[in-house]
Design a protein around this motif. Structure first.
Motif, PDB file in Angstrom:
ATOM      1  N   ALA A  74     -43.905 -21.677 -15.801  1.00 36.70           N
ATOM      2  CA  ALA A  74     -43.534 -22.600 -16.878  1.00 36.70           C
ATOM      3  C   ALA A  74     -42.405 -23.521 -16.430  1.00 36.70           C
ATOM      4  O   ALA A  74     -42.405 -24.725 -16.735  1.00 36.70           O
ATOM      5  CB  ALA A  74     -43.127 -21.827 -18.129  1.00 36.70           C
ATOM      6  N   ALA A  75     -41.427 -22.965 -15.705  1.00 36.03           N
ATOM      7  CA  ALA A  75     -40.304 -23.781 -15.228  1.00 36.03           C
ATOM      8  C   ALA A  75     -40.782 -24.825 -14.227  1.00 36.03           C
ATOM      9  O   ALA A  75     -40.288 -25.968 -14.221  1.00 36.03           O
ATOM     10  CB  ALA A  75     -39.235 -22.884 -14.616  1.00 36.03           C
ATOM     11  N   LEU A  76     -41.719 -24.458 -13.365  1.00 33.74           N
ATOM     12  CA  LEU A  76     -42.270 -25.436 -12.426  1.00 33.74           C
ATOM     13  C   LEU A  76     -43.139 -26.455 -13.162  1.00 33.74           C
ATOM     14  O   LEU A  76     -43.048 -27.660 -12.916  1.00 33.74           O
ATOM     15  CB  LEU A  76     -43.099 -24.717 -11.362  1.00 33.74           C
ATOM     16  CG  LEU A  76     -42.312 -23.912 -10.333  1.00 33.74           C
ATOM     17  CD1 LEU A  76     -43.234 -22.966  -9.566  1.00 33.74           C
ATOM     18  CD2 LEU A  76     -41.577 -24.830  -9.364  1.00 33.74           C
ATOM     19  N   HIS A  77     -43.965 -25.975 -14.076  1.00 30.44           N
ATOM     20  CA  HIS A  77     -44.831 -26.857 -14.859  1.00 30.44           C
ATOM     21  C   HIS A  77     -44.019 -27.909 -15.605  1.00 30.44           C
ATOM     22  O   HIS A  77     -44.416 -29.079 -15.686  1.00 30.44           O
ATOM     23  CB  HIS A  77     -45.643 -26.010 -15.830  1.00 30.44           C
ATOM     24  CG  HIS A  77     -46.516 -26.786 -16.778  1.00 30.44           C
ATOM     25  ND1 HIS A  77     -46.020 -27.402 -17.916  1.00 30.44           N
ATOM     26  CD2 HIS A  77     -47.857 -27.056 -16.758  1.00 30.44           C
ATOM     27  CE1 HIS A  77     -47.006 -28.011 -18.542  1.00 30.44           C
ATOM     28  NE2 HIS A  77     -48.126 -27.809 -17.888  1.00 30.44           N
ATOM     29  N   ASP A  78     -42.874 -27.501 -16.140  1.00 30.79           N
ATOM     30  CA  ASP A  78     -42.071 -28.395 -16.971  1.00 30.79           C
ATOM     31  C   ASP A  78     -41.030 -29.184 -16.187  1.00 30.79           C
ATOM     32  O   ASP A  78     -40.277 -29.967 -16.783  1.00 30.79           O
ATOM     33  CB  ASP A  78     -41.357 -27.583 -18.059  1.00 30.79           C
ATOM     34  CG  ASP A  78     -42.329 -26.914 -19.016  1.00 30.79           C
ATOM     35  OD1 ASP A  78     -43.494 -27.361 -19.097  1.00 30.79           O
ATOM     36  OD2 ASP A  78     -41.927 -25.929 -19.670  1.00 30.79           O
ATOM     37  N   ALA A  79     -40.940 -28.982 -14.873  1.00 36.33           N
ATOM     38  CA  ALA A  79     -39.913 -29.664 -14.076  1.00 36.33           C
ATOM     39  C   ALA A  79     -40.073 -31.179 -14.179  1.00 36.33           C
ATOM     40  O   ALA A  79     -41.186 -31.699 -14.098  1.00 36.33           O
ATOM     41  CB  ALA A  79     -40.002 -29.222 -12.622  1.00 36.33           C
ATOM     42  N   PRO A  80     -38.972 -31.900 -14.353  1.00 41.32           N
ATOM     43  CA  PRO A  80     -39.060 -33.362 -14.462  1.00 41.32           C
ATOM     44  C   PRO A  80     -39.158 -34.019 -13.095  1.00 41.32           C
ATOM     45  O   PRO A  80     -38.768 -33.440 -12.069  1.00 41.32           O
ATOM     46  CB  PRO A  80     -37.731 -33.723 -15.139  1.00 41.32           C
ATOM     47  CG  PRO A  80     -36.779 -32.667 -14.654  1.00 41.32           C
ATOM     48  CD  PRO A  80     -37.590 -31.402 -14.555  1.00 41.32           C
ATOM     49  N   VAL A  81     -39.679 -35.223 -13.072  1.00 41.75           N
ATOM     50  CA  VAL A  81     -39.695 -36.003 -11.839  1.00 41.75           C
ATOM     51  C   VAL A  81     -38.261 -36.131 -11.327  1.00 41.75           C
ATOM     52  O   VAL A  81     -37.339 -36.404 -12.089  1.00 41.75           O
ATOM     53  CB  VAL A  81     -40.322 -37.394 -12.087  1.00 41.75           C
ATOM     54  CG1 VAL A  81     -40.140 -38.292 -10.865  1.00 41.75           C
ATOM     55  CG2 VAL A  81     -41.794 -37.248 -12.423  1.00 41.75           C
ATOM     56  N   GLY A  82     -38.081 -35.900 -10.038  1.00 43.61           N
ATOM     57  CA  GLY A  82     -36.762 -35.929  -9.421  1.00 43.61           C
ATOM     58  C   GLY A  82     -36.162 -34.559  -9.199  1.00 43.61           C
ATOM     59  O   GLY A  82     -35.196 -34.420  -8.445  1.00 43.61           O
ATOM     60  N   ALA A  83     -36.720 -33.533  -9.832  1.00 44.45           N
ATOM     61  CA  ALA A  83     -36.207 -32.180  -9.669  1.00 44.45           C
ATOM     62  C   ALA A  83     -36.386 -31.719  -8.224  1.00 44.45           C
ATOM     63  O   ALA A  83     -37.327 -32.110  -7.534  1.00 44.45           O
ATOM     64  CB  ALA A  83     -36.914 -31.225 -10.620  1.00 44.45           C
ATOM     65  N   VAL A  84     -35.470 -30.864  -7.769  1.00 52.39           N
ATOM     66  CA  VAL A  84     -35.540 -30.306  -6.417  1.00 52.39           C
ATOM     67  C   VAL A  84     -36.216 -28.935  -6.490  1.00 52.39           C
ATOM     68  O   VAL A  84     -35.825 -28.081  -7.283  1.00 52.39           O
ATOM     69  CB  VAL A  84     -34.142 -30.188  -5.785  1.00 52.39           C
ATOM     70  CG1 VAL A  84     -34.226 -29.518  -4.415  1.00 52.39           C
ATOM     71  CG2 VAL A  84     -33.505 -31.569  -5.655  1.00 52.39           C
ATOM     72  N   ILE A  85     -37.218 -28.751  -5.642  1.00 51.55           N
ATOM     73  CA  ILE A  85     -38.004 -27.510  -5.603  1.00 51.55           C
ATOM     74  C   ILE A  85     -37.873 -26.910  -4.206  1.00 51.55           C
ATOM     75  O   ILE A  85     -37.982 -27.626  -3.201  1.00 51.55           O
ATOM     76  CB  ILE A  85     -39.493 -27.778  -5.896  1.00 51.55           C
ATOM     77  CG1 ILE A  85     -39.654 -28.552  -7.221  1.00 51.55           C
ATOM     78  CG2 ILE A  85     -40.289 -26.477  -5.893  1.00 51.55           C
ATOM     79  CD1 ILE A  85     -39.252 -27.777  -8.439  1.00 51.55           C
ATOM     80  N   GLY A  86     -37.633 -25.609  -4.137  1.00 47.96           N
ATOM     81  CA  GLY A  86     -37.614 -24.927  -2.850  1.00 47.96           C
ATOM     82  C   GLY A  86     -39.026 -24.581  -2.412  1.00 47.96           C
ATOM     83  O   GLY A  86     -39.859 -24.194  -3.227  1.00 47.96           O
ATOM     84  N   VAL A  87     -39.290 -24.709  -1.109  1.00 41.34           N
ATOM     85  CA  VAL A  87     -40.638 -24.502  -0.574  1.00 41.34           C
ATOM     86  C   VAL A  87     -40.566 -23.618   0.667  1.00 41.34           C
ATOM     87  O   VAL A  87     -39.762 -23.859   1.570  1.00 41.34           O
ATOM     88  CB  VAL A  87     -41.295 -25.860  -0.217  1.00 41.34           C
ATOM     89  CG1 VAL A  87     -42.600 -25.649   0.535  1.00 41.34           C
ATOM     90  CG2 VAL A  87     -41.539 -26.688  -1.473  1.00 41.34           C
ATOM     91  N   ARG A  88     -41.417 -22.590   0.709  1.00 40.85           N
ATOM     92  CA  ARG A  88     -41.629 -21.792   1.922  1.00 40.85           C
ATOM     93  C   ARG A  88     -43.118 -21.762   2.241  1.00 40.85           C
ATOM     94  O   ARG A  88     -43.940 -21.672   1.352  1.00 40.85           O
ATOM     95  CB  ARG A  88     -41.134 -20.351   1.744  1.00 40.85           C
ATOM     96  CG  ARG A  88     -39.653 -20.188   1.634  1.00 40.85           C
ATOM     97  CD  ARG A  88     -39.228 -18.724   1.809  1.00 40.85           C
ATOM     98  NE  ARG A  88     -39.688 -17.864   0.724  1.00 40.85           N
ATOM     99  CZ  ARG A  88     -40.454 -16.793   0.894  1.00 40.85           C
ATOM    100  NH1 ARG A  88     -40.899 -16.461   2.103  1.00 40.85           N
ATOM    101  NH2 ARG A  88     -40.817 -16.058  -0.151  1.00 40.85           N
ATOM    102  N   GLY A  89     -43.441 -21.809   3.513  1.00 41.00           N
ATOM    103  CA  GLY A  89     -44.838 -21.724   3.906  1.00 41.00           C
ATOM    104  C   GLY A  89     -45.255 -22.878   4.797  1.00 41.00           C
ATOM    105  O   GLY A  89     -44.406 -23.602   5.317  1.00 41.00           O
TER     106      GLY A  89
END
Length: 269
Positions: A74-89
């Motif tokens: 839900a937090a990822l779904h609702d993240a606004p444009v410009g939000a910083v997301i951590g990525v592994r893989g």
């Protein structure tokens, strides 16, 4: 962990959105169709999400299609444009389209299971001359729940694939099929010696589809499926994704039915 910025969000259904992520510092290595990433919403948590973008794309954008079903999703779904997301893989096995060259392809996606299959279609379209007949069968609860509906329409109208859509519950104006994906699949004429199938969706759906293909003479090693289990670390350390002898984040998520069939047919496993 790499930092990505949310460049755009594309609503798909009432509870599903596609996030387009652009690298801030460095980009992750190129992914293969079928692999997944671990996405981290700072202050909330991390989950495994299959990649739904184009493995043959020219840029470093990542696309992830996320259904809002829990706190992190839900937090990822609702993240606004410009939000910083951590990525592994990226992590896990892929659909291995190279081994399916010069063969017919049957691609069956149920519900949000179309997300891990979208890279298959996009790569096949980029390499269309390498494959024979391509059939896409998609299922959803209602017409409004169809993922990538505009993509599906353009793929079909381009003439590169056969498309069969079906829904469980029709709505006013729906003129397509009603029922499960096994119904159009069961009516297909299949060349069992020269066909590779790709399945993703709820495990009962995949099991019934695999059994349908087995009855048509396909060997279980040519039926591939993506197992969506509870992957929490992505590196085979925590054990949450264990399925019999498999750790799905390491040995999957894509495995053939010769491996998956005996496991997903065991009640409560």
């Amino acid at each position: 962990m790499l930092r990505y910025r949310l460049a755009d969000r594309v609503p798909q259904t009432a509870d599903t959105v596609t996030l387009l992520l652009a690298p801030i510092d460095a980009a992750a290595q190129r992914f293969r169709a079928g692999q997944f990433m671990m996405l981290y919403r700072f202050g909330v948590g991390e989950i495994a999400i299959s990649i739904s973008g184009n493995p043959c794309g020219p840029d470093d954008l990542l696309e992830h299609t996320i259904r809002s079903v829990g706190a992190v999703s839900a937090a990822l779904h609702d993240a606004p444009v410009g939000a910083v997301i951590g990525v592994r893989g990226p992590f896990g096995t892929g659909w291995d389209l190279d081994s399916a060259a010069d063969r017919d392809l049957i691609i069956v996606g149920g519900g949000v299971g179309m997300a891990p299959l979208r890279p298959v279609v996009l790569e096949v379209l980029a390499r269309r001359a390498e494959y024979r007949r391509v059939v896409l069968i998609t299922g959803a609860r209602t017409p409004d729940d169809i993922l990538f509906r505009h993509d599906q329409r353009s793929w079909f109208q381009g003439g590169a694939i056969e498309l069969h859509q079906t829904v469980d519950h029709p709505a006013p104006g729906w003129t397509g099929r009603i029922g499960f994906v096994t119904e159009p699949l069961g009516k297909l004429v299949v060349d069992p010696a020269r066909t590779t199938a790709f399945l993703c969706g709820p495990e009962p759906m995949m099991r019934f589809c695999a059994q349908t293909l087995l009855r048509k003479g396909m060997p279980p090693t040519d039926i591939r499926m993506s197992l969506e289990r509870n992957m929490q670390c992505g590196v085979a350390r925590c054990g949450h994704c264990q399925l019999g002898p498999l750790l799905v984040c390491r040995d999957g998520p894509v495995v053939d039915y010769a491996v998956a069939g005996p496991l997903i047919s065991v009640r409560e496993l």
